[in-house]
Design a protein around this motif. Structure first.
Motif, mmCIF file in Angstrom:
data_model
loop_
_atom_site.group_PDB
_atom_site.id
_atom_site.type_symbol
_atom_site.label_atom_id
_atom_site.label_comp_id
_atom_site.label_asym_id
_atom_site.label_seq_id
_atom_site.Cartn_x
_atom_site.Cartn_y
_atom_site.Cartn_z
ATOM 1 N N VAL A 316 -59.366 17.803 57.576
ATOM 2 C CA VAL A 316 -57.875 17.454 58.356
ATOM 3 C C VAL A 316 -57.472 16.332 56.740
ATOM 4 O O VAL A 316 -58.462 15.293 56.588
ATOM 5 C CB VAL A 316 -58.573 16.519 59.073
ATOM 6 C CG1 VAL A 316 -57.064 15.068 60.163
ATOM 7 C CG2 VAL A 316 -58.716 17.060 60.080
ATOM 8 N N GLY A 317 -56.736 15.804 57.153
ATOM 9 C CA GLY A 317 -55.794 14.987 55.978
ATOM 10 C C GLY A 317 -53.774 15.650 55.489
ATOM 11 O O GLY A 317 -53.568 16.142 56.465
ATOM 12 N N ALA A 318 -53.687 13.985 55.099
ATOM 13 C CA ALA A 318 -52.060 14.373 54.888
ATOM 14 C C ALA A 318 -51.800 15.943 54.144
ATOM 15 O O ALA A 318 -52.916 16.522 53.539
ATOM 16 C CB ALA A 318 -51.832 13.924 53.794
ATOM 17 N N GLY A 319 -50.501 16.095 55.426
ATOM 18 C CA GLY A 319 -50.615 17.457 54.036
ATOM 19 C C GLY A 319 -49.832 17.354 53.001
ATOM 20 O O GLY A 319 -50.068 18.885 52.721
ATOM 21 N N ALA A 320 -49.366 16.741 52.135
ATOM 22 C CA ALA A 320 -49.535 16.866 51.155
ATOM 23 C C ALA A 320 -50.339 17.180 50.421
ATOM 24 O O ALA A 320 -50.369 17.441 49.012
ATOM 25 C CB ALA A 320 -48.614 15.932 49.971
ATOM 26 N N ASP A 321 -52.095 16.639 50.351
ATOM 27 C CA ASP A 321 -52.825 16.528 49.660
ATOM 28 C C ASP A 321 -53.162 17.828 49.539
ATOM 29 O O ASP A 321 -53.840 19.145 50.727
ATOM 30 C CB ASP A 321 -54.221 15.838 50.602
ATOM 31 C CG ASP A 321 -53.591 14.571 51.122
ATOM 32 O OD1 ASP A 321 -52.366 14.177 50.009
ATOM 33 O OD2 ASP A 321 -54.490 13.588 51.630
ATOM 34 N N PRO A 322 -53.765 18.341 48.497
ATOM 35 C CA PRO A 322 -54.122 19.452 47.825
ATOM 36 C C PRO A 322 -55.887 19.692 49.102
ATOM 37 O O PRO A 322 -56.612 19.141 49.091
ATOM 38 C CB PRO A 322 -55.085 19.470 46.585
ATOM 39 C CG PRO A 322 -53.936 18.308 45.363
ATOM 40 C CD PRO A 322 -53.744 17.334 47.024
ATOM 41 N N GLY A 323 -55.751 20.702 49.494
ATOM 42 C CA GLY A 323 -57.277 21.599 50.176
ATOM 43 C C GLY A 323 -57.138 21.294 52.350
ATOM 44 O O GLY A 323 -58.051 21.200 52.521
ATOM 45 N N SER A 324 -56.089 20.168 52.244
ATOM 46 C CA SER A 324 -55.735 20.185 53.600
ATOM 47 C C SER A 324 -55.405 20.906 54.029
ATOM 48 O O SER A 324 -54.657 21.662 54.007
ATOM 49 C CB SER A 324 -54.973 18.775 53.702
ATOM 50 O OG SER A 324 -54.905 18.275 55.103
ATOM 51 N N GLU A 325 -56.566 21.575 55.924
ATOM 52 C CA GLU A 325 -56.200 22.187 56.231
ATOM 53 C C GLU A 325 -55.463 22.376 57.248
ATOM 54 O O GLU A 325 -55.327 22.636 58.272
ATOM 55 C CB GLU A 325 -56.991 22.993 56.360
ATOM 56 C CG GLU A 325 -58.348 24.030 54.863
ATOM 57 C CD GLU A 325 -59.146 24.148 55.106
ATOM 58 O OE1 GLU A 325 -59.889 25.592 55.449
ATOM 59 O OE2 GLU A 325 -60.326 23.427 56.142
ATOM 60 N N VAL A 326 -55.262 20.977 57.788
ATOM 61 C CA VAL A 326 -54.633 20.636 59.243
ATOM 62 C C VAL A 326 -54.178 18.901 59.292
ATOM 63 O O VAL A 326 -55.016 17.958 58.737
ATOM 64 C CB VAL A 326 -55.916 20.451 60.382
ATOM 65 C CG1 VAL A 326 -55.947 19.764 61.566
ATOM 66 C CG2 VAL A 326 -56.705 21.366 60.605
ATOM 67 N N TYR A 366 -55.509 14.100 64.828
ATOM 68 C CA TYR A 366 -56.903 14.148 65.534
ATOM 69 C C TYR A 366 -58.236 14.937 65.003
ATOM 70 O O TYR A 366 -57.278 16.070 64.740
ATOM 71 C CB TYR A 366 -55.558 14.494 66.759
ATOM 72 C CG TYR A 366 -56.948 14.422 68.243
ATOM 73 C CD1 TYR A 366 -56.935 13.477 68.786
ATOM 74 C CD2 TYR A 366 -57.715 15.189 68.657
ATOM 75 C CE1 TYR A 366 -57.658 13.129 70.012
ATOM 76 C CE2 TYR A 366 -58.374 15.447 69.678
ATOM 77 C CZ TYR A 366 -58.375 13.946 70.537
ATOM 78 O OH TYR A 366 -59.287 14.185 71.335
ATOM 79 N N ALA A 367 -58.755 14.881 65.839
ATOM 80 C CA ALA A 367 -60.469 16.183 65.205
ATOM 81 C C ALA A 367 -60.455 17.314 65.196
ATOM 82 O O ALA A 367 -59.772 17.483 67.351
ATOM 83 C CB ALA A 367 -61.187 15.358 65.754
ATOM 84 N N PRO A 368 -59.973 18.313 64.854
ATOM 85 C CA PRO A 368 -59.435 19.440 65.116
ATOM 86 C C PRO A 368 -61.307 20.111 66.628
ATOM 87 O O PRO A 368 -62.072 19.684 66.737
ATOM 88 C CB PRO A 368 -59.982 20.089 64.953
ATOM 89 C CG PRO A 368 -59.818 19.596 63.192
ATOM 90 C CD PRO A 368 -59.857 18.586 63.478
ATOM 91 N N THR A 369 -61.264 20.455 67.905
ATOM 92 C CA THR A 369 -61.930 20.079 69.146
ATOM 93 C C THR A 369 -61.665 21.072 69.270
ATOM 94 O O THR A 369 -61.136 21.824 69.901
ATOM 95 C CB THR A 369 -60.648 19.058 69.955
ATOM 96 O OG1 THR A 369 -61.000 17.976 69.965
ATOM 97 C CG2 THR A 369 -61.665 19.253 70.862
ATOM 98 N N VAL A 370 -62.996 21.398 70.166
ATOM 99 C CA VAL A 370 -63.497 22.690 70.834
ATOM 100 C C VAL A 370 -63.520 22.088 72.119
ATOM 101 O O VAL A 370 -64.810 21.171 72.349
ATOM 102 C CB VAL A 370 -64.396 23.566 69.690
ATOM 103 C CG1 VAL A 370 -64.367 24.784 71.134
ATOM 104 C CG2 VAL A 370 -63.741 24.163 68.847
ATOM 105 N N LEU A 371 -63.397 22.580 73.323
ATOM 106 C CA LEU A 371 -63.931 22.571 74.478
ATOM 107 C C LEU A 371 -64.494 23.916 75.328
ATOM 108 O O LEU A 371 -63.352 24.516 74.840
ATOM 109 C CB LEU A 371 -62.994 21.344 75.481
ATOM 110 C CG LEU A 371 -62.466 20.332 74.980
ATOM 111 C CD1 LEU A 371 -61.282 19.934 75.750
ATOM 112 C CD2 LEU A 371 -63.075 19.293 75.526
ATOM 113 N N ASP A 372 -65.506 23.697 75.883
ATOM 114 C CA ASP A 372 -66.060 24.985 76.672
ATOM 115 C C ASP A 372 -66.682 24.614 78.153
ATOM 116 O O ASP A 372 -66.392 23.906 78.686
ATOM 117 C CB ASP A 372 -67.727 25.211 75.913
ATOM 118 C CG ASP A 372 -68.094 26.730 76.085
ATOM 119 O OD1 ASP A 372 -67.093 27.318 77.509
ATOM 120 O OD2 ASP A 372 -69.005 27.325 76.636
#
Length: 481
Positions: A316-326, A366-372
């Motif tokens: 997770v990071g700023a969209g312009a940051d290299p390697g950012s995925e979210v 926001y932290a990528p989230t999984v709810l079961d």
């Protein structure tokens, strides 16, 4: 406002101009919460100027040969492609998505210009002898007239091109009101179309902070014949009521609540890859995003483990940051809305597998989230999440899965994963959605109709169907010679 913040005008008469009253508003980088630009704030007087320009340009543009309209759209496609990095950087700056997602949007958005450049020369009709023998039937397709487009923030280029492309291909003039959060991409697209040869007045772009004055003025114009809107169902219903007064043609791409079904015979490698694409593209901020994961209980534990590992590993990071995925949510308000849904689901008994919280620091992350084990009556099941949250429930039978999938007022997209071709046919036919993805998480294509049923909208964008949304059918009764 600092000296490094650029000021942009409205797009009127083929160039950028100041708002009539000189007002501007800031465009905010969601990764920092800081302004990156100031944009002219359109009002009623500016809307009247755009309407006057559209009226003046309409006869000439409608009579422009289809081949000429085609070449302008084709040249615009080429220019967007040549300037792909400029567009991608701008989309990331104002919307927040990663550069990878922005580059994907540029390619997708440009494809509508290419597709409708080709469709412009295929506007057809038909001629036939009347069955009675009394004369002949001639059917022609004509431009619908002045169009008003209201576009959202989540795909600031693609939502423009898939409306502007068919409107211009069909010979219409158009006024675009882009989302307040993301006007810069729309203004750049207008400049590119002008560079490609679009005559002044055919297209106007009116960014504004409060759309009431602009929309009221446009709706009051008796020459307005078409409304196209992408956004929430609640706003769509209000706009449909406004459109009824003028008996306007409408295309409405509204909210979604897409189910993603994983059956017991699914290839889980394919299913997890598809789930990541359907859920995490654009950080989950897409109307086609998988909102409800329905997984057969015999494979649910393994699927949840695999999906959690993939989502937990996302950077997770700023969209312009290299390697950012979210990237970030578009606003603090949107982030708070997502967290409210997650908190309510946990209070209802859902099990948190990863994430579940806003991230500290600048920006709206926001932290990528999984709810079961999400209860069927939880708000997160019935409301569109529009964030990086996967909400998972189990099922035991195909009928149970279909009942749960269709238990919504929405019907935009649905996804299913199975290796049984007979099941593909049964389930895709039974799903109440305008679009169904089979063993794939990305379904959008400029050559295919994009649209939903029920509370997800009216009409289609893309494909040959998308062009017909901007054409009127005229029957000419010819005598017998």
């Amino acid at each position: 406002m600092t000296a490094t913040v650029a000021v942009h005008g409205l797009f009127l008469g083929g160039s950028e101009v100041e708002a009539a009253d000189g007002r501007t508003f800031p465009v905010i980088d969601p990764a920092t919460g800081e302004p990156i630009a100031e944009v002219a704030d359109a009002g009623a007087e500016d809307a009247r100027a755009a309407l006057a320009a559209a009226h003046a340009a309409a006869p000439g543009w409608a009579s422009t040969p289809p081949r000429v309209r085609s070449r302008i759209l084709r040249r615009a496609f080429e220019l967007v492609t040549e300037r792909a990095e400029e567009f991608a950087a701008l989309i990331t700056a104002e919307m927040g998505k990663t550069l990878t997602d922005s580059r994907g949007e540029v390619a997708y958005g440009a494809s509508f210009l290419e597709w409708f450049a080709e469709e412009a020369v295929r506007i057809g009709g038909r001629n036939a002898v009347a069955p009675s023998g009394f004369g002949a039937i001639s059917v022609v397709q004509e431009p619908v007239g002045l169009c008003y487009a209201i576009t959202p923030w989540n795909f600031p280029l693609a939502m423009i091109t898939r409306k502007v492309g068919p409107a211009l291909a069909a010979g219409n003039t158009m006024i675009v009101k882009p989302a307040e959060a993301t006007p810069l991409t729309a203004l750049l697209m207008a400049r590119v179309l002008t560079e490609a040869g679009l005559p002044p007045g055919v297209l106007s772009v009116l960014p504004c902070q409060n759309p009431t004055a602009v929309s009221d003025t446009v709706f009051a114009d008796p020459w307005l014949r078409k409304l196209t809107f992408t956004g929430s169902t609640a706003v769509g219903r209000m706009l449909l009521a406004r459109a009824a007064d003028g008996v306007l043609r409408t295309s409405m791409e509204l909210g979604g609540n897409a189910p993603l079904l994983v059956f017991e015979d699914a290839d889980l490698d394919v299913a997890v890859d598809g789930a990541m694409a359907a859920k995490m593209r654009n950080g989950g901020q897409a109307c086609t995003a998988a909102n409800r994961f329905l997984v057969h209980n015999s494979v649910r534990a393994e699927f949840v483990d695999r999906l959690t590992a993939r989502i937990e590993a996302l950077r997770v990071g700023a969209g312009a940051d290299p390697g950012s995925e979210v990237g970030p949510m578009i606003t603090e308000r949107q982030r708070a809305a997502v967290h409210t849904l997650v908190s309510a689901a946990l209070a209802d008994g859902a099990v948190l597998r990863t994430g579940g919280t806003p991230l500290p620091g600048n920006g709206f992350f926001y932290a990528p989230t999984v709810l079961d084990e999400v209860p069927a009556d939880s708000r997160i099941v019935s409301e569109e999440i529009f964030g990086p949250v996967a909400a998972i429930r189990g099922f035991d039978t195909e009928d149970e899965a279909l009942a749960a999938a269709n238990a919504t007022d929405y019907g935009l997209a649905a996804y299913l994963f199975t290796t049984d071709f007979a099941r593909v046919q049964r389930v895709s036919a039974a799903l109440q959605a305008g679009m169904v993805g089979v063993n794939r998480g990305l379904i959008s294509d400029a050559a295919a109709p994009f649209g939903g049923i029920k509370a997800s909208g009216l009409g289609s964008e893309g494909g040959s169907e998308g062009l017909h949304e901007y054409l009127n059918t005229k029957y000419v009764a010819l005598p017998k010679y």
